[in-house]
Motif scaffolding. Structure first.
Motif, PDB file in Angstrom:
ATOM      1  N   PRO A 208     -63.553  -7.205  -3.805  1.00  0.00           N
ATOM      2  CA  PRO A 208     -62.869  -8.423  -3.357  1.00  0.00           C
ATOM      3  C   PRO A 208     -62.783  -8.479  -1.833  1.00  0.00           C
ATOM      4  O   PRO A 208     -62.593  -7.461  -1.183  1.00  0.00           O
ATOM      5  N   PHE A 209     -62.950  -9.667  -1.283  1.00  0.00           N
ATOM      6  CA  PHE A 209     -62.849  -9.838   0.159  1.00  0.00           C
ATOM      7  C   PHE A 209     -61.392  -9.894   0.594  1.00  0.00           C
ATOM      8  O   PHE A 209     -61.038  -9.473   1.678  1.00  0.00           O
ATOM      9  N   SER A 210     -60.536 -10.406  -0.263  1.00  0.00           N
ATOM     10  CA  SER A 210     -59.130 -10.570   0.060  1.00  0.00           C
ATOM     11  C   SER A 210     -58.400  -9.228   0.020  1.00  0.00           C
ATOM     12  O   SER A 210     -58.447  -8.510  -0.968  1.00  0.00           O
ATOM     13  N   THR A 211     -57.707  -8.907   1.106  1.00  0.00           N
ATOM     14  CA  THR A 211     -56.936  -7.659   1.129  1.00  0.00           C
ATOM     15  C   THR A 211     -55.775  -7.714   0.144  1.00  0.00           C
ATOM     16  O   THR A 211     -55.305  -6.681  -0.308  1.00  0.00           O
ATOM     17  N   ILE A 212     -55.330  -8.916  -0.206  1.00  0.00           N
ATOM     18  CA  ILE A 212     -54.253  -9.071  -1.190  1.00  0.00           C
ATOM     19  C   ILE A 212     -54.703  -8.540  -2.548  1.00  0.00           C
ATOM     20  O   ILE A 212     -53.921  -7.961  -3.297  1.00  0.00           O
ATOM     21  N   LEU A 213     -55.987  -8.719  -2.872  1.00  0.00           N
ATOM     22  CA  LEU A 213     -56.511  -8.321  -4.186  1.00  0.00           C
ATOM     23  C   LEU A 213     -56.955  -6.866  -4.245  1.00  0.00           C
ATOM     24  O   LEU A 213     -57.086  -6.296  -5.328  1.00  0.00           O
ATOM     25  N   ALA A 214     -57.197  -6.253  -3.107  1.00  0.00           N
ATOM     26  CA  ALA A 214     -57.774  -4.905  -3.068  1.00  0.00           C
ATOM     27  C   ALA A 214     -57.022  -3.863  -3.900  1.00  0.00           C
ATOM     28  O   ALA A 214     -57.664  -3.032  -4.550  1.00  0.00           O
ATOM     29  N   PRO A 215     -55.695  -3.861  -3.958  1.00  0.00           N
ATOM     30  CA  PRO A 215     -55.018  -2.842  -4.776  1.00  0.00           C
ATOM     31  C   PRO A 215     -55.198  -3.044  -6.286  1.00  0.00           C
ATOM     32  O   PRO A 215     -54.920  -2.139  -7.064  1.00  0.00           O
ATOM     33  N   PHE A 216     -55.653  -4.232  -6.699  1.00  0.00           N
ATOM     34  CA  PHE A 216     -55.687  -4.580  -8.110  1.00  0.00           C
ATOM     35  C   PHE A 216     -57.079  -4.716  -8.706  1.00  0.00           C
ATOM     36  O   PHE A 216     -57.292  -4.426  -9.881  1.00  0.00           O
ATOM     37  N   VAL A 217     -58.029  -5.201  -7.910  1.00  0.00           N
ATOM     38  CA  VAL A 217     -59.362  -5.541  -8.409  1.00  0.00           C
ATOM     39  C   VAL A 217     -60.383  -4.513  -7.924  1.00  0.00           C
ATOM     40  O   VAL A 217     -60.513  -4.284  -6.723  1.00  0.00           O
ATOM     41  N   GLU A 218     -61.081  -3.911  -8.889  1.00  0.00           N
ATOM     42  CA  GLU A 218     -62.136  -2.939  -8.559  1.00  0.00           C
ATOM     43  C   GLU A 218     -63.370  -3.659  -8.012  1.00  0.00           C
ATOM     44  O   GLU A 218     -63.922  -3.284  -6.991  1.00  0.00           O
ATOM     45  N   SER A 219     -63.819  -4.700  -8.748  1.00  0.00           N
ATOM     46  CA  SER A 219     -65.035  -5.408  -8.338  1.00  0.00           C
ATOM     47  C   SER A 219     -65.157  -6.730  -9.085  1.00  0.00           C
ATOM     48  O   SER A 219     -64.498  -6.960 -10.093  1.00  0.00           O
ATOM     49  N   ILE A 220     -66.029  -7.567  -8.540  1.00  0.00           N
ATOM     50  CA  ILE A 220     -66.417  -8.815  -9.181  1.00  0.00           C
ATOM     51  C   ILE A 220     -67.935  -8.768  -9.277  1.00  0.00           C
ATOM     52  O   ILE A 220     -68.610  -8.404  -8.318  1.00  0.00           O
ATOM     53  N   HIS A 221     -68.462  -9.106 -10.456  1.00  0.00           N
ATOM     54  CA  HIS A 221     -69.913  -9.026 -10.673  1.00  0.00           C
ATOM     55  C   HIS A 221     -70.463 -10.330 -11.221  1.00  0.00           C
ATOM     56  O   HIS A 221     -69.799 -11.021 -12.000  1.00  0.00           O
ATOM     57  N   TYR A 222     -71.690 -10.618 -10.820  1.00  0.00           N
ATOM     58  CA  TYR A 222     -72.469 -11.721 -11.381  1.00  0.00           C
ATOM     59  C   TYR A 222     -73.748 -11.095 -11.923  1.00  0.00           C
ATOM     60  O   TYR A 222     -74.411 -10.332 -11.223  1.00  0.00           O
ATOM     61  N   HIS A 223     -74.074 -11.400 -13.172  1.00  0.00           N
ATOM     62  CA  HIS A 223     -75.309 -10.885 -13.761  1.00  0.00           C
ATOM     63  C   HIS A 223     -76.078 -12.042 -14.373  1.00  0.00           C
ATOM     64  O   HIS A 223     -75.508 -12.866 -15.087  1.00  0.00           O
ATOM     65  N   GLU A 224     -77.378 -12.077 -14.089  1.00  0.00           N
ATOM     66  CA  GLU A 224     -78.255 -13.068 -14.703  1.00  0.00           C
ATOM     67  C   GLU A 224     -79.570 -12.384 -15.040  1.00  0.00           C
ATOM     68  O   GLU A 224     -80.137 -11.672 -14.217  1.00  0.00           O
ATOM     69  N   GLY A 225     -80.038 -12.562 -16.262  1.00  0.00           N
ATOM     70  CA  GLY A 225     -81.311 -11.967 -16.664  1.00  0.00           C
ATOM     71  C   GLY A 225     -81.444 -11.919 -18.168  1.00  0.00           C
ATOM     72  O   GLY A 225     -80.479 -12.102 -18.901  1.00  0.00           O
TER      73      GLY A 225
END
Length: 168
Positions: free
Chosen positions: A7-24
């Motif tokens: 996450p780009f937001s420092t507010i989210l950093a303690p809570f969110v490990e990652s955000i992923h987009y998958h296409e295939g």
């Protein structure tokens, strides 16, 4: 192709490990997902549905809409890989999902829960907003702004939680 980001937001950093987009393309089959204690939000951009299969012959099908919260699982789950063609996920840190939901997350164990049941209109329109965003970067911005809005209890998870989970 898979694009992942913290996450780009420092507010989210303690809570969110990652955000992923998958296409295939993934060969269509039923696949067993092993149990785990992590909680995630998943949005199927290929079709507006998720299916899980249950029973010894996978004859029982449970259907949900295309935007769900995946609760912690204590048993393996069978999924249809066709649903993984175009997918966006938010992976929460251990103990990190709670501040975004008013519902006790223990109630989501071994389930996929429609996001509209948890977030009302925000959950109901999330898939459409992501489809309108078109690029992974724009989708990540949509998700981050929604998560910041949904942060109802910004109490940082106990830093000893990952240590305790590993010890168990």
């Amino acid at each position: 192709s898979t694009v992942g980001a913290r996450p780009f937001s420092t507010i989210l950093a303690p809570f969110v490990e990652s955000i992923h987009y998958h296409e295939g393309e993934i060969p269509p089959r039923l696949e067993r997902i092993l149990p785990g204690g992590r909680i995630h939000v998943m949005v199927n951009l290929y079709e507006d549905e998720f299916r899980t299969y249950h029973g010894p012959t996978c004859a029982t099908v449970h259907r949900t809409i295309g935007a769900v919260l995946g609760g912690p699982h204590s048993e393996a789950t069978m999924i249809d890989t066709r649903e993984q063609r175009c997918l966006v996920t938010v992976n929460f840190k251990l103990g990190g999902a709670g501040p975004f939901f008013k519902t006790p997350l223990g109630e989501t164990r071994d389930q996929l829960v429609d996001l509209d049941q948890l977030w009302g209109r925000d959950g109901a329109v999330l898939r459409e907003r992501l489809l309108e965003a078109r690029t992974p970067a724009a989708m990540f911005q949509v998700l981050e702004s929604l998560l910041v809005k949904r942060l109802v209890n910004p109490q940082v998870p106990d830093p000893m939680l990952p240590f305790a989970a590993r010890a168990l």
